[in-house]
Write a protein that holds these residues in place. Structure first.
Motif, PDB file in Angstrom:
ATOM      1  N   LEU A 121       0.802  -1.234   0.000  1.00 19.83           N
ATOM      2  CA  LEU A 121       0.000   0.000   0.000  1.00 19.83           C
ATOM      3  C   LEU A 121       0.834   1.284   0.000  1.00 19.83           C
ATOM      4  CD1 LEU A 121      -2.909  -1.108   2.353  1.00 19.83           C
ATOM      5  CD2 LEU A 121      -3.027  -0.694  -0.111  1.00 19.83           C
ATOM      6  N   ASN A 122       2.110   1.183   0.393  1.00 22.25           N
ATOM      7  CA  ASN A 122       2.980   2.381   0.457  1.00 22.25           C
ATOM      8  C   ASN A 122       2.989   3.151  -0.844  1.00 22.25           C
ATOM      9  OD1 ASN A 122       3.775   2.188   3.000  1.00 22.25           O
ATOM     10  ND2 ASN A 122       5.732   1.150   2.594  1.00 22.25           N
ATOM     11  N   TYR A 123       3.125   2.402  -1.938  1.00 19.30           N
ATOM     12  CA  TYR A 123       3.164   3.027  -3.267  1.00 19.30           C
ATOM     13  C   TYR A 123       1.948   3.931  -3.464  1.00 19.30           C
ATOM     14  CZ  TYR A 123       2.715   3.521  -8.322  1.00 19.30           C
ATOM     15  OH  TYR A 123       2.551   4.046  -9.580  1.00 19.30           O
ATOM     16  N   PHE A 124       0.787   3.424  -3.072  1.00 24.08           N
ATOM     17  CA  PHE A 124      -0.467   4.150  -3.325  1.00 24.08           C
ATOM     18  C   PHE A 124      -0.571   5.384  -2.433  1.00 24.08           C
ATOM     19  CE2 PHE A 124      -0.949  -0.127  -4.816  1.00 24.08           C
ATOM     20  CZ  PHE A 124      -1.628   0.025  -6.006  1.00 24.08           C
ATOM     21  N   GLU A 125      -0.114   5.246  -1.170  1.00 27.87           N
ATOM     22  CA  GLU A 125      -0.102   6.419  -0.274  1.00 27.87           C
ATOM     23  C   GLU A 125       0.784   7.499  -0.864  1.00 27.87           C
ATOM     24  OE1 GLU A 125       1.094   4.828   3.549  1.00 27.87           O
ATOM     25  OE2 GLU A 125      -0.717   3.588   3.457  1.00 27.87           O
ATOM     26  N   ASN A 126       1.929   7.091  -1.377  1.00 28.22           N
ATOM     27  CA  ASN A 126       2.901   8.064  -1.897  1.00 28.22           C
ATOM     28  C   ASN A 126       2.398   8.820  -3.121  1.00 28.22           C
ATOM     29  OD1 ASN A 126       4.657   7.428   0.101  1.00 28.22           O
ATOM     30  ND2 ASN A 126       5.805   5.918  -1.102  1.00 28.22           N
ATOM     31  N   ILE A 127       1.501   8.214  -3.892  1.00 23.78           N
ATOM     32  CA  ILE A 127       1.012   8.939  -5.083  1.00 23.78           C
ATOM     33  C   ILE A 127      -0.293   9.690  -4.800  1.00 23.78           C
ATOM     34  CG2 ILE A 127       2.183   7.446  -6.749  1.00 23.78           C
ATOM     35  CD1 ILE A 127      -0.566   6.164  -7.364  1.00 23.78           C
ATOM     36  N   GLY A 128      -0.812   9.580  -3.546  1.00 17.44           N
ATOM     37  CA  GLY A 128      -1.973  10.413  -3.190  1.00 17.44           C
ATOM     38  C   GLY A 128      -3.291   9.676  -3.062  1.00 17.44           C
ATOM     39  N   CYS A 129      -3.236   8.344  -2.894  1.00 19.55           N
ATOM     40  CA  CYS A 129      -4.479   7.583  -2.680  1.00 19.55           C
ATOM     41  C   CYS A 129      -4.739   7.432  -1.181  1.00 19.55           C
ATOM     42  CB  CYS A 129      -4.359   6.174  -3.266  1.00 19.55           C
ATOM     43  SG  CYS A 129      -3.942   6.128  -5.000  1.00 19.55           S
ATOM     44  N   THR A 130      -5.995   7.203  -0.819  1.00 21.01           N
ATOM     45  CA  THR A 130      -6.326   6.795   0.549  1.00 21.01           C
ATOM     46  C   THR A 130      -6.275   5.269   0.565  1.00 21.01           C
ATOM     47  OG1 THR A 130      -7.788   8.687   0.749  1.00 21.01           O
ATOM     48  CG2 THR A 130      -8.097   6.915   2.347  1.00 21.01           C
ATOM     49  N   THR A 131      -5.593   4.704   1.556  1.00 17.02           N
ATOM     50  CA  THR A 131      -5.409   3.248   1.527  1.00 17.02           C
ATOM     51  C   THR A 131      -5.947   2.572   2.788  1.00 17.02           C
ATOM     52  OG1 THR A 131      -3.225   3.353   2.529  1.00 17.02           O
ATOM     53  CG2 THR A 131      -3.316   3.454   0.125  1.00 17.02           C
ATOM     54  N   TYR A 132      -6.391   1.339   2.605  1.00 13.81           N
ATOM     55  CA  TYR A 132      -6.933   0.543   3.709  1.00 13.81           C
ATOM     56  C   TYR A 132      -6.469  -0.905   3.585  1.00 13.81           C
ATOM     57  CZ  TYR A 132     -10.528   4.249   3.543  1.00 13.81           C
ATOM     58  OH  TYR A 132     -11.200   5.444   3.502  1.00 13.81           O
ATOM     59  N   THR A 133      -6.307  -1.543   4.736  1.00 14.19           N
ATOM     60  CA  THR A 133      -6.278  -3.005   4.741  1.00 14.19           C
ATOM     61  C   THR A 133      -7.690  -3.451   5.129  1.00 14.19           C
ATOM     62  OG1 THR A 133      -5.706  -3.080   7.074  1.00 14.19           O
ATOM     63  CG2 THR A 133      -3.869  -3.085   5.504  1.00 14.19           C
ATOM     64  N   TRP A 134      -7.914  -4.764   5.149  1.00 13.71           N
ATOM     65  CA  TRP A 134      -9.238  -5.249   5.545  1.00 13.71           C
ATOM     66  C   TRP A 134      -9.552  -4.811   6.984  1.00 13.71           C
ATOM     67  CZ3 TRP A 134      -8.854 -11.069   3.605  1.00 13.71           C
ATOM     68  CH2 TRP A 134      -8.777 -11.060   2.203  1.00 13.71           C
ATOM     69  N   GLN A 135      -8.490  -4.717   7.803  1.00 15.16           N
ATOM     70  CA  GLN A 135      -8.702  -4.379   9.216  1.00 15.16           C
ATOM     71  C   GLN A 135      -9.005  -2.899   9.426  1.00 15.16           C
ATOM     72  OE1 GLN A 135      -6.067  -6.384   8.149  1.00 15.16           O
ATOM     73  NE2 GLN A 135      -7.207  -8.187   8.809  1.00 15.16           N
ATOM     74  N   THR A 136      -8.466  -2.022   8.554  1.00 10.56           N
ATOM     75  CA  THR A 136      -8.606  -0.577   8.795  1.00 10.56           C
ATOM     76  C   THR A 136      -9.680   0.065   7.909  1.00 10.56           C
ATOM     77  OG1 THR A 136      -6.939  -0.016   7.126  1.00 10.56           O
ATOM     78  CG2 THR A 136      -6.144  -0.387   9.380  1.00 10.56           C
ATOM     79  N   PHE A 137     -10.401  -0.736   7.128  1.00 15.68           N
ATOM     80  CA  PHE A 137     -11.328  -0.181   6.132  1.00 15.68           C
ATOM     81  C   PHE A 137     -12.445   0.652   6.771  1.00 15.68           C
ATOM     82  CE2 PHE A 137     -15.041  -0.672   3.230  1.00 15.68           C
ATOM     83  CZ  PHE A 137     -14.517   0.106   2.213  1.00 15.68           C
ATOM     84  N   LEU A 138     -12.680   1.846   6.225  1.00 15.53           N
ATOM     85  CA  LEU A 138     -13.784   2.712   6.665  1.00 15.53           C
ATOM     86  C   LEU A 138     -14.676   2.974   5.464  1.00 15.53           C
ATOM     87  CD1 LEU A 138     -11.797   5.416   8.691  1.00 15.53           C
ATOM     88  CD2 LEU A 138     -13.212   3.569   9.625  1.00 15.53           C
ATOM     89  N   GLN A 139     -15.941   2.709   5.603  1.00 16.00           N
ATOM     90  CA  GLN A 139     -16.857   2.829   4.469  1.00 16.00           C
ATOM     91  C   GLN A 139     -17.257   4.274   4.172  1.00 16.00           C
ATOM     92  OE1 GLN A 139     -17.950   0.821   2.098  1.00 16.00           O
ATOM     93  NE2 GLN A 139     -19.116   2.551   1.313  1.00 16.00           N
ATOM     94  N   THR A 140     -17.203   4.650   2.869  1.00 16.02           N
ATOM     95  CA  THR A 140     -17.882   5.866   2.396  1.00 16.02           C
ATOM     96  C   THR A 140     -18.537   5.491   1.060  1.00 16.02           C
ATOM     97  OG1 THR A 140     -15.946   6.651   1.202  1.00 16.02           O
ATOM     98  CG2 THR A 140     -16.227   7.483   3.448  1.00 16.02           C
ATOM     99  N   ASP A 141     -19.141   6.461   0.371  1.00 17.90           N
ATOM    100  CA  ASP A 141     -19.764   6.163  -0.922  1.00 17.90           C
ATOM    101  C   ASP A 141     -18.734   6.209  -2.047  1.00 17.90           C
ATOM    102  OD1 ASP A 141     -22.147   6.030   0.326  1.00 17.90           O
ATOM    103  OD2 ASP A 141     -22.826   8.029  -0.274  1.00 17.90           O
ATOM    104  N   TYR A 142     -18.922   5.363  -3.060  1.00 15.21           N
ATOM    105  CA  TYR A 142     -18.064   5.389  -4.255  1.00 15.21           C
ATOM    106  C   TYR A 142     -18.929   5.459  -5.502  1.00 15.21           C
ATOM    107  CZ  TYR A 142     -14.752   3.791  -0.821  1.00 15.21           C
ATOM    108  OH  TYR A 142     -13.978   3.712   0.291  1.00 15.21           O
ATOM    109  N   ASP A 143     -18.359   6.005  -6.582  1.00 13.20           N
ATOM    110  CA  ASP A 143     -19.067   5.950  -7.863  1.00 13.20           C
ATOM    111  C   ASP A 143     -18.786   4.615  -8.550  1.00 13.20           C
ATOM    112  OD1 ASP A 143     -20.003   8.653  -7.640  1.00 13.20           O
ATOM    113  OD2 ASP A 143     -17.941   9.272  -8.024  1.00 13.20           O
ATOM    114  N   LEU A 144     -17.553   4.121  -8.385  1.00 13.84           N
ATOM    115  CA  LEU A 144     -17.139   2.880  -9.054  1.00 13.84           C
ATOM    116  C   LEU A 144     -16.222   2.074  -8.134  1.00 13.84           C
ATOM    117  CD1 LEU A 144     -16.652   1.057 -11.611  1.00 13.84           C
ATOM    118  CD2 LEU A 144     -14.851   2.662 -12.265  1.00 13.84           C
ATOM    119  N   VAL A 145     -16.470   0.765  -8.072  1.00 18.12           N
ATOM    120  CA  VAL A 145     -15.587  -0.145  -7.342  1.00 18.12           C
ATOM    121  C   VAL A 145     -15.017  -1.148  -8.346  1.00 18.12           C
ATOM    122  CG1 VAL A 145     -15.440  -1.881  -5.537  1.00 18.12           C
ATOM    123  CG2 VAL A 145     -16.946   0.078  -5.226  1.00 18.12           C
TER     124      VAL A 145
END
Ligand code: NDP
Length: 263
Positions: free
Chosen positions: A149-173
């Motif tokens: 997940l480090n790569y994704f944090e570094n480019i500006g994404c919000t990242t989760y593991t299964w343990q840390t996941f927080l739900q919000t709304d999405y347009d596409l999954v």
């Protein structure tokens, strides 16, 4: 005759040989495309040249190894460090990435995509995340393990593991994990999948040729979904243009390649 191949593990499921051979046959291009089962990604380059290939595609799990194997990497592949198309240019291995643009082609009928959740953090996820960010789409990534997940944090994404996941709304999954490819697994535990699918407008899966357990859940909810077939077509057309060194028109390649989807 020029020879092309796809490298992967597994690779037997791949439709790439049918797609590219359909172009070569229908457009009278003197080439043949085969598949190569490769377990050890570090042997990619030597195997490519041992087989005397003019070009190749690379699939799971060797796209990052392919990036490292190249003498030169061009275009979007340089941004993401992931290569899915290889060209033999005068004995040098040149790498490209056509997956991300293939996926943008696949979702062009989905309207108003502003916020995306990507399931998985492998090579495909990297390519898609970087491409979405270029379009100013908000990108969230959830993965089974934390390390990637480090790569994704570094480019500006919000990242989760299964343990840390927080739900919000999405347009596409989008499912970019290989869960469901050769098994009947979901890409995350069922409670997470339920929550995600209850809060999205569109659903996509990079896997093609079958209704994955993930897409079955989307179908149950009457969500608009698509599997990876259009992505496959999009990336394939762009790869084939590179294989034939742009001597065939894109529309001609697309029409010939589409014929293979009826086989
Ligand atoms: P990678 O091997 O680079 O990444 C695989 C990802 O899947 C990792 O994040 C891994 O998590 C996760 N994963 C694997 N098994 C499971 C599981 N059982 N449960 C949850 N997560 C899992 O693969 P690629 O990115 O190259 O490819 C991913 C998929 O996309 C493949 O199925 C491939 O066929 C498909 N694809 C389709 C294309 C198309 O044209 N339609 C184009 C490109 C890819 P972890 O980090 O924890 O190991």
């Amino acid at each position: 005759m020029q020879l092309f191949s796809i490298f992967g593990d597994p690779v037997s499921h791949s439709r790439s040989p049918l797609m590219h051979n359909s172009v070569f046959k229908n457009c009278n291009y003197n080439a043949c495309y085969t598949r190569t089962h490769l377990e050890d990604g570090s042997r990619l380059k030597e195997t490519f040249f041992e087989l005397g290939l003019s070009g190749a595609n690379v699939t799971v799990p060797h796209k990052e190894a392919a990036f490292n194997a190249c003498d030169e990497v061009r275009g979007f592949a340089k941004t993401v460090g992931v290569v899915n198309t290889l060209i033999n240019e005068n004995g040098k291995l040149i790498g490209y990435n056509t997956d991300a643009d293939g996926f943008m082609y696949a979702i062009k009928e989905f309207q108003e995509i502003k916020k995306i959740l990507i399931l998985g953090a492998g090579g495909t996820a990297k390519a898609l995340a970087s491409r979405f960010l270029q379009e100013h789409i908000e990108v969230n990534v959830i993965n089974r393990s934390e390390g990637r997940l480090n790569y994704f944090e570094n480019i500006g994404c919000t990242t989760y593991t299964w343990q840390t996941f927080l739900q919000t709304d999405y347009d596409l999954v989008v499912n970019t994990t290989s869960a469901g490819l050769k098994d009947e697994e979901l890409p995350a535990p069922l409670d997470i999948i339920n929550t995600i699918l209850n809060n999205t407008s569109y659903v996509a899966d990079a896997i093609y040729g079958k209704l994955t357990p993930f897409l079955k859940e989307a179908k149950k909810r009457n969500l608009i979904y698509k599997d990876g077939a259009d992505m496959l077509l999009g990336q394939g057309v762009l790869a084939n243009e590179l294989f034939v060194n742009k001597t065939l028109a894109k529309e001609k390649i697309k029409n010939a390649m589409q014929k293979s989807f009826l086989l």
